[in-house]
Every structure is written in C-alpha cells, then in structure tokens.
Scaffold this motif. Structure first.
Motif, PDB file in Angstrom:
ATOM      1  N   ILE A  53       0.857  -1.180   0.000  1.00 15.56           N
ATOM      2  CA  ILE A  53       0.000   0.000   0.000  1.00 15.56           C
ATOM      3  C   ILE A  53       0.889   1.223   0.000  1.00 15.56           C
ATOM      4  N   GLU A  58      -2.311   7.262  -0.265  1.00 13.56           N
ATOM      5  CA  GLU A  58      -3.592   7.156   0.436  1.00 13.56           C
ATOM      6  C   GLU A  58      -3.849   8.401   1.278  1.00 13.56           C
TER       7      GLU A  58
ATOM      8  N   GLU B  32      -1.771   0.708   6.590  1.00 14.57           N
ATOM      9  CA  GLU B  32      -1.416  -0.551   5.942  1.00 14.57           C
ATOM     10  C   GLU B  32      -1.912  -1.764   6.731  1.00 14.57           C
ATOM     11  N   HIS B  35      -5.616  -2.124   6.477  1.00 14.93           N
ATOM     12  CA  HIS B  35      -5.903  -2.627   5.136  1.00 14.93           C
ATOM     13  C   HIS B  35      -5.687  -4.141   5.075  1.00 14.93           C
ATOM     14  N   ARG B  49      -9.093  -0.932   0.576  1.00 15.80           N
ATOM     15  CA  ARG B  49      -8.539   0.431   0.641  1.00 15.80           C
ATOM     16  C   ARG B  49      -9.649   1.435   0.912  1.00 15.80           C
TER      17      ARG B  49
END
Lengths: 321, 192
Positions: A53, A58, B32, B35, B49
């Motif tokens: 990620i 984000e 993270e 997630h 997400r």
C-alpha cells in the motif's frame, strides 16, 4: 482435517475439490468452525501482507477527500448564489461523492443529478434514477463500471487500462480517455451512446470485435432486442444538456419526454390517449421550472391537456380535442 | 522511554483540536495494517482500501466528540470490522459471489469476522505492532516525535525542554515523518 489443507484454503490456494472439502468440513460442526476462525485470525495477526500500500498516496487521497468536501460545500453556496442571480437552480442539485461506500455504487435518486469522481480521477455525472457500480478490481488491468440509467463520463486517459461501461443490456462501451453520454434506463428500449470528444468502441456481449466505433458528435443507438446498432450525427449539446440543468428534446417521442420529465420531477407521467403515442415534441425545460410550468409549456406548444393528481403524484396526458 | 503512544490522552486531545499532524501520524501508523485486516476477510484489496479510507473519514468526522479515554486501537479496529460486515451484507444483495464455492467461502469468512473472541488476537497484535513501530523510530527523533505528536508540545517548548534549537526539533520531526512514510515497509519486514 489436515491443518495444511486449511491453511491452503485460507491463503486462497488449492483446487476446487480441496476447497469444497474444506468448506464441508467447516460446515460440519461448531467446533470445526471455531477452530477455523481461530486459525484464520492467527494467520491475519501475523500481518504478512503481499499487498503493497502506498500510504503517502492514500494520505493525499484522504486529504483531498476531507478538503474537497469543504470546498464543494462552499462551491455549492457560490453556485446557489449564481443560480439565484441567473435563475438556474439546476446547479443546486449537483453534489459531492456519497459519504457511503464508493466501492459499491454511486446513486442519483429521483429528481437528482449528481457528480462523482471515480478512484482513477474520471468524472461522472449521473442523471435521475441512475446508478453506477464499480466492478471489483477496478484499476487493475481495466477500469470496469456498470451503468443503470443515464450518465455523462469524462474519462481520465490511461492507455494501459481501458475504461469499460457495461450496460446490462447486451452492450458495453470501451474507451481509453474521452467524454461521452450513455442513456440505458431499464425502461428504455435502446441504449444510446453519444460521443463528445475522443473515441469509443461498442462491444456486443461475448464479442471481441467492436460492433461500432464512434467519432465525436456521433450517437450510436443499440437495439438489444434485434441486436442492431445505428450510428447518426447529433448535436451533442442537446444530448448532454441535462447535466447543465436543461432537458432538451429534439423531435422526441412523447413517451420518452414523459419518462424523462417523470424522473426529473419525481412524478409518474402517463399518456392516457393512445393517439399521443405517435406525437413528437421539441423544446427545452430548465431545471428550475416547476412541474406545473413544464406541463403548461407542453400544453401550449402541443395539442395536449393534462390532469395532475397531486395526492397520487400522477400526471395524465390526454389529447386536446 | 514510555511509548504508550496512541492511547495517550494528549494524543486524543490533539485529534480533538483538529491537529492534522496527529491525525497524519495515526494514519501512517495504521493504514497498511488495517488494510491487511480488511483485505484478509473481504478478499478484495481495492475495496479494502476504500474501507480503510472510510474508517479514517469516520474518525475524522467524529474527532471532536471523542472521549478522552478512547482506545484508538480498538476504535479503529472495530470500525474496520463493521465496515467489512456491511460490505459482506452488500455483496450478498448484489449477488457478487456468483459461483457456489466463492459464495460459501465468503459466508465462512463473514462468519469468522463475527467471531469476536478469535479476532482479539488480531486487535492485540495490531496494537503491539504499532507501538513497536513507534519504538523503531531512530532514537534521536523518537523522543521529539512523541513529545510533539503525542504529548502535544509546541516545537519551541520541546526545544526549551531538551535544550536544543527549534530548527533541530523541526528537522527531527520531519525525519520521523519521513521514516513513517518511506522506510516503514522495510522496517516492517526486517524488524517486526
């Protein structure tokens, strides 16, 4: 049950037979189920993820989301003031992304038109009673969405990930980066795709070669029943004017006019005289008109008489004799 | 140094004041891992997400009304869990799981997600890993980072307390944030 087989199942590995075996074992007893739940949780608690990620990305998305809401809020107030000045309250109905769940569906209800930004940055305006569903895996390989109703798309260019709109009516529209309008309501007998800029390809179900390729200012009308596509030149501004708060009809069958007005104003518009079915109408309605104003325009410009049952929220159109 | 970091009431206080820096640190520490938790059950990385984005958005909207003794670890964990359960409900209506094996698998995972006693080990491990992450900050900037982000001290106050220049404080803080942003992944695999 072999723990190895369970772990395989948790990891999403193993063939169909092995999966079915594990599933029936889990279903077998409460103890098995709890054993599985614990094993699954232990695996998750290792926090060994394959997914990378990009947290800074984000974070930026998140900041944009919190800020754009504020900005959009002020934007609406400013738009409302301009709308009052210009008398175009149609601008009022646009609003920001739903607070709900972007991963499932975007919706615009009766009387609404809404703007959304998809995860890839593409912009979508949904007309009344329309929904757009993001197909899981959006952004990996392709960007696929499902449309029910009418929408205007302004797609971010990405040559590696085609943007595909599925209509559920046996046709899908594939683009790389362009702007276009699709009208595919359940009750419509056709799917109309109108291209404003760029290039789009239309694919019939289970077909790998495009059935039609559109250039700007062209409209493809797909008839799902006969699987026929016809392409014609159109004025795109009258097709897309709904997103600016103007309903434009150009020699449109009264049935379509009644459907569109019904969706915009949240009423049921019925054609009571069969003779009117063949009648075509040309004209414009602004979003700020009241339903009565719309009906009076229709009445003065056409041989139509209307009755409005406010309680049942039904308008009946009859031929004026 | 004591690093019961995010359970610290100062940190909640910072969040309540609308301090973006505190929020940003929390976001970097947790995104993270949350997630990973969501994706492990719903088995869709992209949707996971969005779930975590929604989770932080909910926290953001609620930040001014947080009780000062809120356990943020549990709080975030339970929002993600509930969002995932919503997701399962929604997917069922949408009939997304067309194939039988897929449907059964989703039903089993949904059931696992409702088994709170089993989830406890994930929640505890989450908290432990996040606190270790704070511990893994280079020692020079860890103290300053915690003072600033979790205890709510101003740069000048920290500089005064530690007898260093405010510029140094600022540098150490950006070093800490950079660490959280960039080296987090590598540290995760090598240290945790």
């Amino acid at each position: 049950m072999d723990e190895k087989e369970l772990l395989q199942f948790i990891a999403g590995e193993g063939d169909r037979d092995s999966r079915l075996k594990v599933i029936s074992w889990i279903r077998d007893s409460r103890e098995n189920r709890l054993y599985f739940n614990r094993l699954k949780a232990e695996q998750v608690a290792r926090f060994q993820s394959q997914d990378k990620i990009d947290v800074p990305v984000e974070w930026r998305r998140f900041v944009t989301r919190t800020k754009s809401r504020k900005r959009r809020y002020y934007g609406i107030s400013a738009a409302a003031m301009i709308a009052l000045l210009l008398g175009i309250t149609g601008l009022l109905v646009t609003s920001g992304p739903e607070a709900g769940k972007p991963y499932t569906a975007y919706n615009a209800g009766q009387t609404e038109q809404k703007n959304f930004v998809l995860p890839d940055g593409s912009k979508v305006t949904l007309n009344s009673e329309s929904s757009l569903e993001i197909v899981p895996g959006f952004n990996d390989g392709t960007r696929t969405v499902r449309l029910n109703g009418e929408a205007f798309f302004d797609v971010t260019h990405d040559k590696d990930r085609p943007f595909i709109v599925e209509t559920g009516k046996g046709i899908s529209i594939k683009v790389l980066g362009t702007s276009f309008n699709i009208k595919a309501y359940k009750e419509n007998t056709t799917v109309k795709t109108t291209l404003v800029t760029g290039k789009v390809e239309l694919y019939e179900k289970n077909s790998t070669a495009p059935s039609a390729v559109l250039s700007p200012e062209q409209q493809a009308v797909f008839d799902p029943e006969n699987r026929k596509i016809s392409v014609e030149q159109v004025s795109t501004s009258s097709v897309t004017s709904w997103k600016e708060g103007v309903l434009t009809f150009d020699n449109s069958p009264l049935r379509n006019v009644a459907e569109d007005i019904g969706r915009w104003y949240g009423v049921s518009v019925r054609i009571a005289s069969p003779e009117l079915e063949d009648y075509s109408f040309s004209g414009k309605f602004l979003r700020e008109y009241s339903i009565e104003q719309v009906m009076n325009i229709l009445k003065t410009s056409s041989p139509i008489h209307y009755t409005y049952d406010k309680e049942k929220n039904i308008i009946s159109l009859e031929q004026r004799r | 140094m004591q690093t019961n970091g995010i359970h610290n009431s100062f940190f909640i206080h910072q969040l309540k004041k609308g301090e973006t820096a505190a929020f940003e640190a929390l976001f970097h520490l947790y995104f993270e891992k949350l997630h990973h938790f969501a994706a492990s059950y719903i088995e869709n990385s992209e949707d996971a997400r969005e779930i975590v984005q929604n989770t932080f958005y909910k926290l953001w909207k609620k930040r001014s009304r947080l009780a000062s003794d809120t356990n943020l670890n549990s709080y975030l964990f339970s929002i993600v869990k509930n969002e995932c359960l919503d997701y399962f409900r929604h997917q069922k209506i949408k009939r997304r799981y067309r194939e039988e094996v897929e449907r059964e698998r989703a039903a089993i995972l949904e059931h696992s997600l409702r088994d709170d006693p089993s989830l406890l080990c994930i929640e505890q491990e989450l908290s432990r890993k996040v606190n270790r992450l704070i511990d893994q900050l280079p020692p020079s900037c860890r103290q300053i980072f915690i003072k600033s982000r979790f205890e709510g001290l101003k740069y000048a106050e920290i500089a005064h307390e530690l007898n260093i220049s405010p510029k140094t404080v600022e540098n150490q803080i950006s070093k800490a944030l950079r660490f959280l942003r960039n080296e987090l992944g590598e540290y995760l695999t090598s240290l945790l």
